[in-house]
Design an enzyme around this catalytic site. Sequence first.
Site, short mmCIF file in Angstrom:
data_model
loop_
_atom_site.label_atom_id
_atom_site.label_comp_id
_atom_site.label_asym_id
_atom_site.label_seq_id
_atom_site.Cartn_x
_atom_site.Cartn_y
_atom_site.Cartn_z
N GLY A 74 0.80 -1.22 0.00
CA GLY A 74 0.00 0.00 0.00
C GLY A 74 0.84 1.27 0.00
N CYS A 129 -4.31 -10.02 -3.84
CA CYS A 129 -3.94 -8.71 -3.32
C CYS A 129 -4.59 -7.65 -4.20
CB CYS A 129 -2.41 -8.58 -3.35
SG CYS A 129 -1.82 -6.94 -2.89
N ASN A 130 -5.46 -6.86 -3.63
CA ASN A 130 -6.13 -5.80 -4.39
C ASN A 130 -5.14 -4.73 -4.83
OD1 ASN A 130 -9.41 -5.94 -3.80
ND2 ASN A 130 -8.17 -6.91 -2.22
N CYS A 164 -9.15 -5.36 0.70
CA CYS A 164 -7.77 -5.76 0.96
C CYS A 164 -7.89 -7.13 1.60
CB CYS A 164 -7.08 -4.78 1.90
SG CYS A 164 -5.52 -5.39 2.57
N THR A 165 -7.14 -8.09 1.09
CA THR A 165 -7.31 -9.47 1.55
C THR A 165 -6.88 -9.67 3.01
OG1 THR A 165 -5.19 -9.97 0.51
CG2 THR A 165 -7.19 -10.53 -0.72
N1 DGL Z 1 -3.40 -7.73 1.00
C1 DGL Z 1 -3.17 -6.61 0.18
C2 DGL Z 1 -4.41 -6.19 -0.59
O1 DGL Z 1 -5.32 -6.98 -0.80
C3 DGL Z 1 -2.48 -5.38 0.66
C4 DGL Z 1 -1.65 -5.23 1.85
C5 DGL Z 1 -0.46 -4.33 1.59
O2 DGL Z 1 -0.55 -3.08 1.73
O3 DGL Z 1 0.58 -4.89 1.23
O4 DGL Z 1 -4.53 -5.07 -1.02
#
Ligand code: DGL
Length: 285
Positions: free
Chosen positions: A60, A91-92, A204-205
């Site tokens: 992020g 990961c979004n 966000c996952t």
């Molecule tokens: N899990 C990630 C997502 O779905 C993001 C977490 C991060 O900032 O790395 O966006």
Amino acid sequence: MDEETSPTVSMADAHSPSLQPAVLVFDSGLGGLTVLDELARARPDLHLFYAADDAAFPYGRLDDQALVARVVAVMERLIERIRPSLVVIACNTASTLALPVLRARFAIPFVGTVPAIKPACAQSKTKRISVLATPGTVRRDYTKELIRDFAGDCRVTLVGAERLASLAEVALRGEKVADEAIKAEIAPCFVDDAGRTDTIVLACTHYPLILDRMKKLAPWPVTWIDPAAAIARRASSLLGPAGVPAGTAARAYFTSGSKPSPALARTLERFGVAAAEEEPLKLPV
Ligand code: DGL
């Protein structure tokens, strides 16, 4: 959920039940475990691999160019090593930016994870939804296009949570996270403006990992939309009919190469990931 796939792909391997296709689930950290879990339930025949780019976490905070370069570099290494039939970018923050580049670069299908704005708006009664995501996902043109194309008459509040993914990681590593810290991150999602927010997209996952706590701390009850099961269904349909159960635990890779703490090993075990099988994947950040 992202609906497109690479046009260049051959699915011959994935369709052969005897080959038990290898599938790689990828995230910056532990958030993708929420998707891995759904995929493991839906498809016990798969050889599942999990990779966390923990050396570069959180995504992020990365600027767009750095993030695309990083994801391509890590994927090059992982695909060479694992030779998956399909990759889930769980990961979004990465999916909303890097999917076109990944699909152009590699001849295997990629299933992405993008904010579930369409189903959220469809089920909202007050026509007020919030998208809880990383600052990166909130900034993306892709996210704005989803709102333009699918929000209809819904009012959408975008909330770029600076710390929530990191707090979820800390909680999963068995450390204490104060209620106030979570409360402050989710507070902007709750808008009371001649009608209250009734639906929040978990974009966000990492966030489903602490959903129980978010529910308890919410100022009023809302429907939380977690797309993990839909992503698993999409991956499964691309892979074709299921074969015989593989009977093997998922194997995890961490780009930092650091050994998981006992608390993290227990968490991984809970998600069906064999704690003894992490392998370092050292890469410069
Ligand atoms: N899990 C990630 C997502 O779905 C993001 C977490 C991060 O900032 O790395 O966006």
